[in-house]
Every structure is written in C-alpha cells, then in structure tokens.
Design an enzyme around this catalytic site. Sequence first.
Site, PDB file in Angstrom:
ATOM      1  N   SER A  87       3.019   0.694  -3.427  1.00  0.00           N
ATOM      2  CA  SER A  87       3.417   0.395  -4.811  1.00  0.00           C
ATOM      3  C   SER A  87       3.366  -1.079  -5.181  1.00  0.00           C
ATOM      4  CB  SER A  87       4.830   0.932  -5.074  1.00  0.00           C
ATOM      5  OG  SER A  87       4.798   2.336  -5.213  1.00  0.00           O
ATOM      6  N   LYS A 144       1.459  -2.084  -8.264  1.00  0.00           N
ATOM      7  CA  LYS A 144       2.007  -2.078  -9.620  1.00  0.00           C
ATOM      8  C   LYS A 144       2.230  -3.481 -10.174  1.00  0.00           C
ATOM      9  CE  LYS A 144       3.872   2.466  -8.756  1.00  0.00           C
ATOM     10  NZ  LYS A 144       4.923   3.225  -8.087  1.00  0.00           N
ATOM     11  N   SER A 197       9.513   1.926 -10.142  1.00  0.00           N
ATOM     12  CA  SER A 197       8.259   2.243  -9.453  1.00  0.00           C
ATOM     13  C   SER A 197       7.664   3.572  -9.896  1.00  0.00           C
ATOM     14  CB  SER A 197       8.477   2.248  -7.931  1.00  0.00           C
ATOM     15  OG  SER A 197       7.275   2.006  -7.245  1.00  0.00           O
ATOM     16  N   LYS A 242       9.351  -6.440  -5.379  1.00  0.00           N
ATOM     17  CA  LYS A 242       8.765  -5.098  -5.488  1.00  0.00           C
ATOM     18  C   LYS A 242       8.631  -4.503  -4.099  1.00  0.00           C
ATOM     19  CE  LYS A 242       7.052  -1.635  -7.699  1.00  0.00           C
ATOM     20  NZ  LYS A 242       7.688  -0.796  -6.638  1.00  0.00           N
TER      21      LYS A 242
END
Length: 390
Positions: A61, A64, A116, A223
């Site tokens: 992820s 992103k 997320s 993140k």
Amino acid sequence: MKLLVLLIILSIFSIFFNNKVIGAVSPDEPLITSEAAILIDGNTGRVLYEKNSDKKMQPASLTKIATAIYAIENGNLEDIVTVSHNARDVEGTRVYLEEGEKITLKRLIEGLLVNSGNDAGIAIAEHLDGSVEDFVISLNRYLKDLGLQNTNFVNPHGLYHPEHLTTARDLALITQYAMKNNEFREIFGTKELSWNGESWDTTIYTHHKLMREQPYEGITGGKTGYIDESGITLVTAATRGDLSLIAVTLNAPTEDIAYHDTVDLLDYGFNNFTVESISQGQLFEINNEEYINNDILTYTISNNENIHKLITKGGVLELKNDSQDVIAQFQLEKNITWNDNVEILKESKDNAINDQRINKNLMFFVMLIFILILLRILFIKNHKKVDSID
C-alpha cells in the site's frame, strides 16, 4: 569424536567472528533487519543511510503515496466522483464505498491515505483517467518525469502483481516530492478522521503506529503496507528543528521489526546529523569571475563531517566531505558589479548607436533607389516625346 570437536570449534569461531563484525560497526549506525531500507534528508534528498535501496520489490500500500500526489496535482479536489461496481468489489482494505455513491475526490484521497482504502484507489483511477489501465500508464509517465527510474506500477493500490515493483529509493523520492505539497502533507499527517459514507459511518484512524499508538517525537506523516509477497512495508516522515527525515523500510518479517527498524533509522538521523546554512549574499570567485548566492543555502552534514566548498566554472557551488563525496550542489548567479554595469550600459549605448547608423544607411539606400527609379521614369517619358516629334 574428532568430527564433533571440529564442529564445536567451528561454531565457537563463527560466533566469535560474528560478534567481532557487529562490534566493528559504529554504535550509532542502525542494524536493519528489513530486507531494504533508506533514510534521506527530506529537504535536500541527501541519503543518510541505505540498504538494498535500489532493489526492486513489492511496495504493497505504499503505492498509495504515488496515487495520492498524482491525484492532487492532476485532479480537482472538489470534483464529485461516482463509485463504480469495479471500485465497490475490490478486495483488501476498504472504506466501504457503495456502487453509485457520490463522493468528492478529496474525500477519496483521505480514505486512500488514512484508512488505506483500495476501493478509494480504484475510484480515483477511474475518475482521473477513465480506467485503471489508462491510469497506470499516466501514473508511470508522471513518476518517470519526477526522476523515479526503477518503478513500475500496474494498479493504484498495491495489491500483488508480479510486475508491480519499486525501490526504497524511489519511494523516498516520491514521498519527499509529495511532502512539498500542502494538501498532501495535511492528509498524510492525519491521525483520525470522521467518515460519513452511505454504508460506513465511523471514525477512521491512521494505521501507522508511530503516529498514534506509539507516538514518535516529531512525526509528520506515515503510510503502512502489507501483502504476503511484500512483508511489512513502512514510509515515515519526521521533523525536529530544521532537520526533516524520510525513512523507508521494505519486507520486514513482522510489524515489531518494521517499527524497530524505522525508529532506529530516525534516531540515527536525528542523533548524528544537523542542518547547516550558507548566509545569503556570500561571494565566490573563480577565474576572476564572482558568483553570489541570492538565497540562504541549507545542507545536512553528520556531526563529525568536515565540509569543503568548491566553486566550478559556470558558478556551481559543490560541498564535499573529506572523502570527496558531494554533499550538496547549488547553482549560483554571476555577480554584476558596478564596473560590469558600466560595461553593459556602454555596450547597450554602442549597440544603439550602431543601430541608428544602420537605420540611417538603410534610409539613404532606399532614397537613392527611389531617386534612380524616378530619374529612369523621367528619362523614358522624355525619350518618348522626342520620338513623337520625329
């Protein structure tokens, strides 16, 4: 029996050797377990630590981050997005969007970074470029233009695909770039957010533990990522005083190891590096030419690093350490002195005089041509009169 004794001796030697190697490492240098990692100065991009930083790996992820900054720069945050069936049915972490639900692009980016949401990623991609396939073409071109040379994304969220690859270095660079954007920086640093969707009315929280459960001093954003093929992945940004750091760790076997590695990287940066500056207006000379810095120039150095300043032809200021590594480069401007101004004015005046002379000569030439043509006409007329008399 002899074989057993030999094995015991070799084991003891191996343990002793490994301890000596570990002991030889600087006590301040982090010992990173994650397969790849990098620590950079968030302002200048200087690499402060790296391990397998150019190895192509699955980011999960962390993808992103790229999707979010691309959307912020290429979309209208107030646009109303209609969620498709494709977005509704994506697997993995979601913000539980419903097919046909209408939501702003900004809200989707918030759901993408804070919770997320894979469904938010698909909705963003389809809104910006019409389809996921066209989106990734545009996204990869965008990342190449920003200098990311080892990244190829095939989706906006990071779910597994064998060709969905990047590096710790590229992730650090895109995060550094994104953090210069106020909108991205605000969302990236959001710890919790009220979410009022058609099927999900709740408060969403960042998944990054150093921002919430295990707060780290100076944290400004983060993140997380995980799929089986990537292991635990983390991007973390933190600032103390003038020093801003970005840490990336890839493929840690456990969450604890990923966060331990990240804290070690950040501690290493804050404990061993400082920001120095060159005051505005300093002069540098090379080949009888002066150059000047019209802004304050900042750079990051380790606590035991000596810096040497070198001005190159063309006015590039290079800062090097004792090992001749280039710490930073700055393009300076040529210093225009009073004498230079006089010469420039004199040259401009001379050029103006020359232009006037050229214009006068041109005018004289045109008038001469005109007179010659007029005389020729008169000559022809007189000649005709003479002919008619005869």
